[in-house]
Design a protein around this motif. Structure first.
Motif, short mmCIF file in Angstrom:
data_model
loop_
_atom_site.label_atom_id
_atom_site.label_comp_id
_atom_site.label_asym_id
_atom_site.label_seq_id
_atom_site.Cartn_x
_atom_site.Cartn_y
_atom_site.Cartn_z
N ALA A 254 0.85 -1.20 0.00
CA ALA A 254 0.00 0.00 0.00
C ALA A 254 0.88 1.25 0.00
O ALA A 254 1.95 1.27 0.62
N ASP A 255 0.43 2.27 -0.71
CA ASP A 255 1.15 3.54 -0.74
C ASP A 255 0.11 4.65 -0.54
O ASP A 255 -0.71 4.89 -1.44
N PRO A 256 0.13 5.30 0.61
CA PRO A 256 -0.92 6.31 0.87
C PRO A 256 -0.87 7.49 -0.10
O PRO A 256 -1.84 8.23 -0.21
N PHE A 257 0.24 7.64 -0.81
CA PHE A 257 0.36 8.80 -1.70
C PHE A 257 0.01 8.47 -3.16
O PHE A 257 0.01 9.35 -4.01
N ALA A 258 -0.27 7.20 -3.42
CA ALA A 258 -0.47 6.80 -4.82
C ALA A 258 -1.73 7.43 -5.41
O ALA A 258 -2.74 7.58 -4.73
N LEU A 259 -1.63 7.76 -6.68
CA LEU A 259 -2.76 8.33 -7.41
C LEU A 259 -2.98 7.50 -8.68
O LEU A 259 -2.01 7.18 -9.37
N GLU A 260 -4.23 7.17 -8.97
CA GLU A 260 -4.51 6.39 -10.19
C GLU A 260 -4.11 7.16 -11.44
O GLU A 260 -3.71 6.59 -12.44
N PRO B 25 0.45 4.03 -8.51
CA PRO B 25 0.30 2.96 -7.51
C PRO B 25 1.34 1.86 -7.71
O PRO B 25 1.68 1.50 -8.84
N GLY B 26 1.85 1.32 -6.60
CA GLY B 26 2.76 0.19 -6.67
C GLY B 26 4.17 0.53 -7.10
O GLY B 26 4.94 -0.35 -7.49
N THR B 27 4.54 1.81 -7.00
CA THR B 27 5.89 2.19 -7.45
C THR B 27 6.73 2.84 -6.34
O THR B 27 7.83 3.32 -6.61
N ALA B 28 6.21 2.85 -5.11
CA ALA B 28 6.91 3.58 -4.03
C ALA B 28 8.32 3.05 -3.80
O ALA B 28 9.21 3.80 -3.36
N HIS B 29 8.55 1.75 -4.09
CA HIS B 29 9.89 1.20 -3.86
C HIS B 29 10.93 1.76 -4.84
O HIS B 29 12.12 1.49 -4.70
N PHE B 30 10.47 2.50 -5.85
CA PHE B 30 11.41 3.15 -6.77
C PHE B 30 11.64 4.62 -6.41
O PHE B 30 12.43 5.30 -7.06
#
Ligand code: SF4
Length: 347
Positions: A67-73, A273-278
Motif C-alpha cells: 500500500a502507498d498512501p500517496f499513490a494516485l490512479e 500505484p505500486g511504485t513507491a519502492h522506486f
C-alpha cells in the motif's frame, strides 16, 4: 512486436533467477490489471541479480502490492486535460497524443502502465481525423507529442501517422517520445531514420535510465539519429537503487552527450500505484542533483523536474520550490510557478 510476456519466455538465466515469490507474482500481475512485457533485447541486457538495474526496471516485483498512501490512479491528472480519448492538452502550445498502448519495456514504474495493460492498438483512422479537426481549431498549438506506450513499437503505423501530420500541418513540430532505441534498437533501420529526418521539424525524446542500457546497437542507432540531424533529447527517471547516485548519472549523461544527444530532463518519480519502492526522497534527489551539477558541464546536465501530482504541471526542482512541510510531516509543500502549493511525499 515480439515481446516476452511470461516466465517461460524469459532467457533461461533470468527465469532461473526468479524467487518463488517473484514467479508467483508474475502470474498474478495480469489479474491485477498490470502489464508484463519486455523485448528480448532489453531482457538480454539484464543480469540475474535481484538488484540488477536493468532487471529491476521490467521484472514484476511483489513490492508493487504494498500500500502507498500517496499513490494516485492518474498521477499527472491527465483526465483533467483530456480533450479527446487519446489527446491531452495541458500546456498552451503543446498537445500530447497517446498513439498506442504497446511498449518494449513496460517499465514497472510507468504511470501509464494500467492503460498499457489494455494493449490499445495504434490510434485508428477516425480518431486521427478527430485529432486533426481539433488541431485545426487551435492555431496556438506549435508542437504535438507522439507518446504511448511507445509510438515506434509500430514503425509502419508511426510512419503513416507522421506523414499525414506533416501533410496536414507543415510547420507543426512533432516530438516522438520513445524508448525503442533502448528496448529494441534493431527495429529502426537507416531508411526509417531517413524518413524521420525528412519530416522535420521533428525531434525525439528518448527515455534512458542507466549507462548499461546503451548497448552497441543502441549507441549506433542514437548516433545515427543525431547524425541525420534529428535533435534527440534524453529523459531519465530517477530510480531508487537503479540510478540514484551521481556517478552513474554522470556517466550516463556524458555518454549521451558524446553520442550527440542532449540530456533534457531528470524526472522525479510520479506517484503511480505500486511504485513507491522506486521513489527517491525529494531532499535526497536535490542533494544528488547538486552533486551531479558539480560533476558535469552545463551541456551534460539535464533539468531536475517533477510533474506536480494531480495535474499541477511540470516544475523544475531546486531548494527554492520547497515552501515547507505538510501538516503530518509526511509531505513537502512544493510551490508552482503561480505560487500555489502542492504536497509531495517527503520520504
Ligand atoms: S518506456 Fe515510457 S511508456 Fe514505456 S513503459 Fe516505460 S515509462 Fe511507460
Amino acid at each position: 512486436m515480439n515481446l516476452i510476456t511470461g516466465v517461460r519466455e524469459l532467457p533461461p538465466r533470468l527465469a532461473a533467477s526468479l524467487s518463488y515469490e517473484e514467479a508467483a507474482y508474475i502470474e498474478r500481475v495480469k489479474e491485477r490489471g498490470l502489464p508484463f512485457a519486455v523485448s528480448g533485447h532489453f531482457a538480454s541486457l539484464a543480469g540475474p541479480e535481484r538488484d540488477d538495474p536493468i532487471r529491476r526496471q521490467f521484472m514484476p516485483d511483489p513490492r508493487e502490492e504494498q500500500a502507498d498512501p500517496f499513490a494516485l490512479e492518474d498521477p499527472l491528472g491527465e483526465a483533467r486535460y483530456r480533450v479527446l480519448p487519446r489527446l491531452v492538452h495541458q500546456y498552451r502550445d503543446r498537445a500530447l497524443l497517446k498513439t498506442c498502448g504497446l511498449c518494449g519495456g513496460c517499465c514497472r514504474f510507468c504511470f501509464r502502465r494500467v492503460w498499457m495493460a489494455e494493449e490499445a492498438p495504434f490510434i485508428p483512422e477516425e480518431e486521427v481525423l478527430a485529432v486533426f479537426a481539433w488541431l485545426k481549431t487551435r492555431p496556438e498549438i506549435r508542437e504535438l507529442l507522439l507518446s504511448g506506450g511507445d509510438p515506434l513499437c509500430a514503425p509502419e503505423e508511426a510512419e503513416r501517422l507522421i506523414s499525414r501530420i506533416r501533410g496536414e500541418f507543415p510547420s507543426l513540430r512533432i516530438r516522438v517520445c520513445t524508448r525503442i532505441p533502448i528496448t529494441d534498437p534493431l527495429r529502426i533501420d537507416s531508411a526509417f531514420i531517413g524518413f524521420l529526418a525528412s519530416r522535420r521539424p521533428l525531434r525525439m525524446a528518448v527515455h534512458i535510465n542507466h549507462p548499461r542500457e546503451l548497448s552497441p546497437e543502441s549507441r549506433a542507432l542514437l548516433a545515427g539519429l543525431a547524425g541525420a540531424g534529428i535533435p534527440v533529447h534524453v529523459q531519465t527517471v530517477l530510480l531508487k537503487g537503479i540510478n540514484d547516485n551521481a556517478e552513474t548519472l554522470a556517466n550516463l549523461f556524458e555518454d549521451c552527450l558524446d553520442l550527440g544527444l542532449s540530456p533534457y530532463y531528470l524526472f522525479q518519480l510520479d506517484l503511480a500505484p505500486g511504485t513507491a519502492h522506486f521513489r527517491v526522497p525529494l531532499r535526497k534527489g536535490l542533494a544528488l542533483y547538486r552533486e551531479l551539477a558539480a560533476l558535469l558541464s552545463g551541456l551534460a546536465l539535464p533539468s531536475y523536474a517533477l510533474d506536480l501530482p494531480g495535474g499541477g504541471g511540470k516544475i523544475r526542482l531546486h531548494e527554492g520550490v520547497i515552501a515547507g512541510e505538510g501538516p503530518e510531516g509526511t509531505t513537502l509543500l512544493l510551490r508552482d510557478r503561480d505560487g500555489r502549493l502542492w504536497p509531495y511525499p517527503s520520504g
